[in-house]
Design a protein around this motif. Structure first.
Motif, PDB file in Angstrom:
ATOM      1  N   ALA A  79       0.836  -1.199   0.000  1.00 18.65           N
ATOM      2  CA  ALA A  79       0.000   0.000   0.000  1.00 18.65           C
ATOM      3  C   ALA A  79       0.873   1.252   0.000  1.00 18.65           C
ATOM      4  CB  ALA A  79      -0.910  -0.002   1.219  1.00 18.65           C
ATOM      5  N   ARG A  80       0.474   2.239  -0.776  1.00 20.35           N
ATOM      6  CA  ARG A  80       1.187   3.520  -0.805  1.00 20.35           C
ATOM      7  C   ARG A  80       0.550   4.468   0.207  1.00 20.35           C
ATOM      8  NH1 ARG A  80       4.349   4.630  -5.836  1.00 20.35           N
ATOM      9  NH2 ARG A  80       4.822   2.553  -6.633  1.00 20.35           N
ATOM     10  N   GLN A  81       1.288   5.512   0.563  1.00 18.12           N
ATOM     11  CA  GLN A  81       0.816   6.401   1.628  1.00 18.12           C
ATOM     12  C   GLN A  81       0.939   7.854   1.208  1.00 18.12           C
ATOM     13  OE1 GLN A  81       2.968   5.381   5.184  1.00 18.12           O
ATOM     14  NE2 GLN A  81       2.316   3.240   5.122  1.00 18.12           N
ATOM     15  N   ARG A  82      -0.144   8.577   1.440  1.00 20.05           N
ATOM     16  CA  ARG A  82      -0.135  10.007   1.166  1.00 20.05           C
ATOM     17  C   ARG A  82       0.300  10.787   2.406  1.00 20.05           C
ATOM     18  NH1 ARG A  82      -5.693  10.431  -2.417  1.00 20.05           N
ATOM     19  NH2 ARG A  82      -4.687  10.684  -4.427  1.00 20.05           N
ATOM     20  N   ARG A  83       0.890  11.936   2.167  1.00 20.38           N
ATOM     21  CA  ARG A  83       1.314  12.801   3.263  1.00 20.38           C
ATOM     22  C   ARG A  83       0.216  13.837   3.509  1.00 20.38           C
ATOM     23  NH1 ARG A  83       4.143  17.283   4.993  1.00 20.38           N
ATOM     24  NH2 ARG A  83       5.767  16.832   6.555  1.00 20.38           N
ATOM     25  N   GLY A  84      -0.647  13.508   4.443  1.00 15.32           N
ATOM     26  CA  GLY A  84      -1.771  14.399   4.707  1.00 15.32           C
ATOM     27  C   GLY A  84      -3.043  13.927   4.034  1.00 15.32           C
ATOM     28  N   ARG A  85      -4.155  14.466   4.480  1.00 14.46           N
ATOM     29  CA  ARG A  85      -5.456  14.094   3.930  1.00 14.46           C
ATOM     30  C   ARG A  85      -5.597  14.619   2.504  1.00 14.46           C
ATOM     31  NH1 ARG A  85      -9.351  12.840   8.021  1.00 14.46           N
ATOM     32  NH2 ARG A  85      -8.396  12.900  10.079  1.00 14.46           N
ATOM     33  N   SER A  86      -6.301  13.854   1.685  1.00 11.16           N
ATOM     34  CA  SER A  86      -6.492  14.273   0.299  1.00 11.16           C
ATOM     35  C   SER A  86      -7.684  13.548  -0.287  1.00 11.16           C
ATOM     36  CB  SER A  86      -5.244  13.960  -0.537  1.00 11.16           C
ATOM     37  OG  SER A  86      -5.492  14.232  -1.904  1.00 11.16           O
ATOM     38  N   THR A  87      -8.401  14.228  -1.185  1.00  8.24           N
ATOM     39  CA  THR A  87      -9.493  13.591  -1.925  1.00  8.24           C
ATOM     40  C   THR A  87      -9.180  13.542  -3.413  1.00  8.24           C
ATOM     41  OG1 THR A  87     -10.632  15.726  -2.095  1.00  8.24           O
ATOM     42  CG2 THR A  87     -11.243  14.280  -0.251  1.00  8.24           C
ATOM     43  N   LEU A  88      -7.913  13.773  -3.778  1.00  4.27           N
ATOM     44  CA  LEU A  88      -7.540  13.684  -5.186  1.00  4.27           C
ATOM     45  C   LEU A  88      -7.786  12.277  -5.711  1.00  4.27           C
ATOM     46  CD1 LEU A  88      -4.127  15.582  -5.311  1.00  4.27           C
ATOM     47  CD2 LEU A  88      -6.279  16.310  -6.353  1.00  4.27           C
TER      48      LEU A  88
END
Length: 346
Positions: free
Chosen positions: A237-246
């Motif tokens: 699984a990859r991880q985003r830095r911070g919340r995002s709805t992109l």
């Protein structure tokens, strides 16, 4: 898609043909699974029915499930008609591997797969990294996975102390949440005498424990001990830095982890003995490294050339499966477009 070793030649599976010289020498291939909570699913039963599995799972709850044949993966895949390949011999131990024998605290985390000897994660994991779920990233990786819920006093052992002198490990799998280098240090004698033939090790792309070696550390350590890196599997699984709805198609999400595959390098000195080459070849074919494995079979010289040619023909005729064919066609599109553009320019 049929695993390579399940293919048949002259009425026998390729596994039976390839493993015959190993079994005739009185050797049972040995697979060691460090961090074994979900069981070993890497190899087809055509290989495992001839092999011994030694597993280590320090999380008491996960150990009990594993020992009872009720691991999370087994339950999930059984509901989809899949059974775990059974080994000829299976032994599980409820302790961790380390670089020395001692008592250490095991940190039990909210996510069963994140239990670790390495302590709490860095605050940046708590504050910044989000679970990547398609387009949305609204759940903290720390809150859902790494948060510590309890600790357990744990007996740690070394791999050197557990594998008898003269025995070899065909395949060593490490999934130990940042402790990979500690486990390898505890196998110093095995590695010195080239008694580990193939390694699959999990790695992270950034440090989130106070002590946390990364892929480069493991690669350099094992390369110094005669190993060659064959491939990286990047399906974690990859991880985003911070919340995002992109949406996922509008974002290149950084990878966080993967698995590295390394084997003793057949081109290093001193040269591998034919039987060791042959054992590495069997593992290579089991993992899909077909041309590499065939090359090692020929170099080992324990099968007749006609047998190896028959194996190669069976692999050549193996259907890729519709999904793999479509993926290969899709991956070829940019190169085809590039060639066409170059011709038009001329």
């Amino acid at each position: 898609m049929t695993p390579l070793l399940d293919l048949k030649s002259d009425g026998r599976s390729l596994a039976d043909i390839i493993l015959a010289p190993v079994l005739d020498a009185g050797i049972m291939p040995t697979v060691v699974d460090v961090g074994a909570r979900n069981g070993m699913w890497t190899f087809p039963e055509s290989y495992t029915r001839h092999a011994c599995l030694i597993g280590f799972e320090p999380n008491p709850v996960e150990f009990e499930k594993l020992n009872a044949g009720r691991s999370d993966a087994e339950i999930y895949l059984a509901s989809r008609g899949q059974a775990r390949p059974v080994f000829k011999k299976e032994v599980y131990h409820p302790y961790a591997l380390w670089d020395r024998e001692e008592q250490r605290p095991l940190y039990i985390t909210k996510g069963a797969g994140a239990a670790t000897l390495m302590g709490d994660v860095h605050p940046k994991m708590k504050d910044h990294f989000q679970v990547h779920e398609g387009g949305a990233s609204t759940r903290s990786v720390y809150d859902t996975h790494y948060q510590i819920e309890s600790t357990e006093a744990l007996a740690c052992r070394t791999l050197d102390s557990l594998i008898p002198v003269g025995d070899k490990i065909d395949f060593l799998k490490l999934d130990v949440e940042g402790a990979e280098m500690r486990v390898l240090a505890g196998a110093a004698e095995l590695l010195r005498r080239r008694a580990v033939l193939f390694v699959e090790t999990e790695f992270q792309t950034f440090a989130y424990y106070a002590e946390h070696p990364l892929l480069g550390h493991q690669h350099a350590f094992l390369a110094d001990r005669g190993f060659r890196l064959l491939d990286l599997q990047l399906n974690h699984a990859r991880q985003r830095r911070g919340r995002s709805t992109l949406p996922a198609h509008n974002d290149r999400v950084p990878m966080a982890a993967g698995d590295a595959y390394l084997c003793l390098d057949p081109d290093n000195e001193p040269a591998l003995q034919p039987l060791d080459l042959h054992r590495v070849a069997a593992l290579s074919l089991a993992l899909g490294f077909a041309s590499w494995g065939l090359s090692l079979l020929r170099q080992a010289g324990l099968l007749a050339e006609q047998q190896i040619s028959n194996i190669e023909n069976e692999i050549r005729m193996r259907p890729l499966g519709r999904r793999r064919q479509l993926v290969n066609l899709w991956n070829a599109v940019p190169f085809a477009v590039d060639r066409m553009t170059a011709r038009l320019r001329k």
